[in-house]
Design a protein around this motif. Structure first.
Motif, PDB file in Angstrom:
ATOM      1  N   THR A 162      23.801  27.408  -7.722  1.00 28.43           N
ATOM      2  CA  THR A 162      23.734  28.787  -7.218  1.00 28.43           C
ATOM      3  C   THR A 162      24.526  29.739  -8.097  1.00 28.43           C
ATOM      4  O   THR A 162      24.479  30.950  -7.887  1.00 28.43           O
ATOM      5  CB  THR A 162      24.253  28.904  -5.767  1.00 28.43           C
ATOM      6  N   ALA A 163      25.248  29.215  -9.070  1.00 26.83           N
ATOM      7  CA  ALA A 163      26.081  30.045  -9.948  1.00 26.83           C
ATOM      8  C   ALA A 163      25.475  30.077 -11.344  1.00 26.83           C
ATOM      9  O   ALA A 163      26.110  29.697 -12.317  1.00 26.83           O
ATOM     10  CB  ALA A 163      27.507  29.508  -9.986  1.00 26.83           C
ATOM     11  N   VAL A 164      24.247  30.534 -11.441  1.00 25.66           N
ATOM     12  CA  VAL A 164      23.549  30.556 -12.724  1.00 25.66           C
ATOM     13  C   VAL A 164      24.061  31.715 -13.571  1.00 25.66           C
ATOM     14  O   VAL A 164      24.543  32.712 -13.061  1.00 25.66           O
ATOM     15  CB  VAL A 164      22.018  30.653 -12.544  1.00 25.66           C
ATOM     16  N   SER A 165      23.957  31.534 -14.875  1.00 23.98           N
ATOM     17  CA  SER A 165      24.386  32.591 -15.782  1.00 23.98           C
ATOM     18  C   SER A 165      23.382  32.697 -16.916  1.00 23.98           C
ATOM     19  O   SER A 165      22.512  31.850 -17.071  1.00 23.98           O
ATOM     20  CB  SER A 165      25.790  32.303 -16.317  1.00 23.98           C
ATOM     21  N   GLY A 166      23.528  33.726 -17.681  1.00 23.01           N
ATOM     22  CA  GLY A 166      22.629  33.937 -18.802  1.00 23.01           C
ATOM     23  C   GLY A 166      21.941  35.273 -18.692  1.00 23.01           C
ATOM     24  O   GLY A 166      21.858  35.868 -17.616  1.00 23.01           O
ATOM     25  N   ALA A 167      21.464  35.742 -19.839  1.00 21.78           N
ATOM     26  CA  ALA A 167      20.768  37.022 -19.876  1.00 21.78           C
ATOM     27  C   ALA A 167      19.352  36.856 -19.348  1.00 21.78           C
ATOM     28  O   ALA A 167      18.769  35.778 -19.402  1.00 21.78           O
ATOM     29  CB  ALA A 167      20.741  37.540 -21.312  1.00 21.78           C
ATOM     30  N   GLY A 168      18.822  37.925 -18.838  1.00 20.27           N
ATOM     31  CA  GLY A 168      17.436  37.922 -18.401  1.00 20.27           C
ATOM     32  C   GLY A 168      17.248  37.421 -16.982  1.00 20.27           C
ATOM     33  O   GLY A 168      18.199  37.151 -16.254  1.00 20.27           O
ATOM     34  N   ALA A 169      15.990  37.305 -16.620  1.00 18.52           N
ATOM     35  CA  ALA A 169      15.622  36.898 -15.269  1.00 18.52           C
ATOM     36  C   ALA A 169      15.884  35.411 -15.056  1.00 18.52           C
ATOM     37  O   ALA A 169      15.722  34.607 -15.968  1.00 18.52           O
ATOM     38  CB  ALA A 169      14.146  37.207 -15.018  1.00 18.52           C
ATOM     39  N   GLN A 170      16.278  35.085 -13.828  1.00 19.79           N
ATOM     40  CA  GLN A 170      16.587  33.705 -13.450  1.00 19.79           C
ATOM     41  C   GLN A 170      15.960  33.421 -12.087  1.00 19.79           C
ATOM     42  O   GLN A 170      15.947  34.294 -11.211  1.00 19.79           O
ATOM     43  CB  GLN A 170      18.103  33.504 -13.328  1.00 19.79           C
ATOM     44  N   VAL A 171      15.477  32.196 -11.915  1.00 28.04           N
ATOM     45  CA  VAL A 171      14.955  31.742 -10.625  1.00 28.04           C
ATOM     46  C   VAL A 171      15.673  30.454 -10.257  1.00 28.04           C
ATOM     47  O   VAL A 171      15.761  29.543 -11.079  1.00 28.04           O
ATOM     48  CB  VAL A 171      13.431  31.491 -10.670  1.00 28.04           C
ATOM     49  N   ILE A 172      16.183  30.394  -9.036  1.00 22.74           N
ATOM     50  CA  ILE A 172      16.750  29.162  -8.506  1.00 22.74           C
ATOM     51  C   ILE A 172      15.693  28.549  -7.605  1.00 22.74           C
ATOM     52  O   ILE A 172      15.310  29.138  -6.596  1.00 22.74           O
ATOM     53  CB  ILE A 172      18.039  29.424  -7.705  1.00 22.74           C
ATOM     54  N   ALA A 173      15.202  27.375  -7.977  1.00 18.91           N
ATOM     55  CA  ALA A 173      14.148  26.699  -7.207  1.00 18.91           C
ATOM     56  C   ALA A 173      14.760  25.571  -6.381  1.00 18.91           C
ATOM     57  O   ALA A 173      15.642  24.858  -6.852  1.00 18.91           O
ATOM     58  CB  ALA A 173      13.087  26.143  -8.151  1.00 18.91           C
ATOM     59  N   HIS A 174      14.280  25.436  -5.158  1.00 20.38           N
ATOM     60  CA  HIS A 174      14.735  24.334  -4.307  1.00 20.38           C
ATOM     61  C   HIS A 174      13.621  23.971  -3.339  1.00 20.38           C
ATOM     62  O   HIS A 174      12.643  24.700  -3.180  1.00 20.38           O
ATOM     63  CB  HIS A 174      16.028  24.711  -3.565  1.00 20.38           C
ATOM     64  N   VAL A 175      13.780  22.821  -2.704  1.00 24.79           N
ATOM     65  CA  VAL A 175      12.765  22.307  -1.786  1.00 24.79           C
ATOM     66  C   VAL A 175      13.194  22.536  -0.346  1.00 24.79           C
ATOM     67  O   VAL A 175      14.334  22.281   0.028  1.00 24.79           O
ATOM     68  CB  VAL A 175      12.516  20.804  -2.058  1.00 24.79           C
ATOM     69  N   CYS A 176      12.248  23.011   0.452  1.00 23.56           N
ATOM     70  CA  CYS A 176      12.428  23.225   1.889  1.00 23.56           C
ATOM     71  C   CYS A 176      11.479  22.304   2.652  1.00 23.56           C
ATOM     72  O   CYS A 176      10.506  21.800   2.102  1.00 23.56           O
ATOM     73  CB  CYS A 176      12.069  24.662   2.264  1.00 23.56           C
ATOM     74  N   ASN A 177      11.746  22.175   3.949  1.00 23.55           N
ATOM     75  CA  ASN A 177      10.855  21.384   4.800  1.00 23.55           C
ATOM     76  C   ASN A 177       9.776  22.273   5.419  1.00 23.55           C
ATOM     77  O   ASN A 177       9.834  23.493   5.330  1.00 23.55           O
ATOM     78  CB  ASN A 177      11.656  20.650   5.883  1.00 23.55           C
ATOM     79  N   ASP A 178       8.818  21.630   6.062  1.00 26.50           N
ATOM     80  CA  ASP A 178       7.690  22.350   6.659  1.00 26.50           C
ATOM     81  C   ASP A 178       7.811  22.523   8.170  1.00 26.50           C
ATOM     82  O   ASP A 178       6.831  22.801   8.845  1.00 26.50           O
ATOM     83  CB  ASP A 178       6.365  21.661   6.304  1.00 26.50           C
ATOM     84  N   ILE A 179       9.036  22.362   8.706  1.00 31.66           N
ATOM     85  CA  ILE A 179       9.218  22.502  10.160  1.00 31.66           C
ATOM     86  C   ILE A 179      10.163  23.644  10.534  1.00 31.66           C
ATOM     87  O   ILE A 179      10.584  23.742  11.684  1.00 31.66           O
ATOM     88  CB  ILE A 179       9.686  21.184  10.813  1.00 31.66           C
ATOM     89  N   GLY A 180      10.532  24.471   9.554  1.00 31.10           N
ATOM     90  CA  GLY A 180      11.368  25.624   9.842  1.00 31.10           C
ATOM     91  C   GLY A 180      12.863  25.341   9.886  1.00 31.10           C
ATOM     92  O   GLY A 180      13.638  26.216  10.247  1.00 31.10           O
ATOM     93  N   GLY A 181      13.256  24.133   9.512  1.00 22.66           N
ATOM     94  CA  GLY A 181      14.674  23.777   9.537  1.00 22.66           C
ATOM     95  C   GLY A 181      15.401  24.228   8.281  1.00 22.66           C
ATOM     96  O   GLY A 181      14.939  24.005   7.172  1.00 22.66           O
ATOM     97  N   TRP A 182      16.541  24.862   8.488  1.00 21.51           N
ATOM     98  CA  TRP A 182      17.401  25.323   7.383  1.00 21.51           C
ATOM     99  C   TRP A 182      18.818  25.140   7.882  1.00 21.51           C
ATOM    100  O   TRP A 182      19.268  25.873   8.740  1.00 21.51           O
ATOM    101  CB  TRP A 182      17.118  26.793   7.093  1.00 21.51           C
ATOM    102  N   GLY A 183      19.535  24.168   7.370  1.00 20.95           N
ATOM    103  CA  GLY A 183      20.883  23.990   7.892  1.00 20.95           C
ATOM    104  C   GLY A 183      21.651  22.830   7.295  1.00 20.95           C
ATOM    105  O   GLY A 183      22.799  22.603   7.654  1.00 20.95           O
ATOM    106  N   ARG A 184      21.039  22.087   6.379  1.00 21.09           N
ATOM    107  CA  ARG A 184      21.733  20.976   5.731  1.00 21.09           C
ATOM    108  C   ARG A 184      21.350  20.941   4.259  1.00 21.09           C
ATOM    109  O   ARG A 184      20.282  21.382   3.879  1.00 21.09           O
ATOM    110  CB  ARG A 184      21.333  19.652   6.379  1.00 21.09           C
ATOM    111  N   GLY A 185      22.238  20.401   3.443  1.00 22.64           N
ATOM    112  CA  GLY A 185      21.938  20.225   2.026  1.00 22.64           C
ATOM    113  C   GLY A 185      22.138  21.487   1.209  1.00 22.64           C
ATOM    114  O   GLY A 185      22.980  22.340   1.527  1.00 22.64           O
ATOM    115  N   PHE A 186      21.345  21.610   0.153  1.00 20.75           N
ATOM    116  CA  PHE A 186      21.491  22.699  -0.814  1.00 20.75           C
ATOM    117  C   PHE A 186      21.329  24.076  -0.187  1.00 20.75           C
ATOM    118  O   PHE A 186      21.932  25.045  -0.654  1.00 20.75           O
ATOM    119  CB  PHE A 186      20.477  22.503  -1.953  1.00 20.75           C
TER     120      PHE A 186
END
Length: 162
Positions: A12-36
């Motif tokens: 989550t602490a990316v650096s560098g010039a220009g545009a940046q995208v942080i990609a990560h995997v989510c589940n398909d049940i609406g859960g957000w609360g553990r891990g990355f």
């Protein structure tokens, strides 16, 4: 074409010039609360809020395995919520990672990242709570992003993310 760059650090602490995208995997049940996702939520409220709204509106949008939601969190920084796991781990023998969905999501992310001229940063997606193996995910990242000329940095930390 360059290879994937591996570094130790916080994805989550990316650096560098220009545009940046942080990609990560989510589940398909609406859960957000553990891990990355917890690290993401500590830095920015937008990815979680967007994911939850996307899930709530799933009857009328593209929320499903393989879908990607790009959320801008800073002027040159986006988070890619990629639906790449079915359900969550519940202690059984099956794992929630869906490699086909990760492959599809990376394929959908590639043109968006290219349009932004963005570098893509990620933990070892799908290999934390989703239970996947990097030996299965790495070739997907290479095929969908690296071979298309998109610079990718993978972050390794004390705990797996993804």
């Amino acid at each position: 074409m360059s290879d994937i760059r591996y570094v130790r650090g916080d994805a989550t602490a990316v650096s560098g010039a220009g545009a940046q995208v942080i990609a990560h995997v989510c589940n398909d049940i609406g859960g957000w609360g553990r891990g990355f996702v917890l690290a993401l939520s500590r830095r920015w409220p937008e990815p979680e809020a967007a994911y939850r709204a996307w899930y709530r509106g799933r009857a009328d949008n593209d929320f499903a395995l393989g879908a990607v939601q790009l959320v801008q969190v800073e002027p040159r920084l986006w988070v890619a919520n990629m639906i790449g796991q079915h359900g969550i781990a519940r202690g059984g023998k099956s794992v929630p990672v869906r490699y086909e969905a990760i492959d599809t999501a990376l394929g959908r992310l590639a043109p968006k990242a290219a349009e932004l001229g963005a570098r893509v940063h990620m933990p070892r997606i799908g290999c934390g709570l989703a239970g996947g193996r990097w030996s299965h995910v790495e070739p997907l990242v290479t095929e969908r992003l690296v071979k298309r000329g998109i610079a990718v940095t993978v972050y390794d930390v004390g705990e797996s993310g993804g």
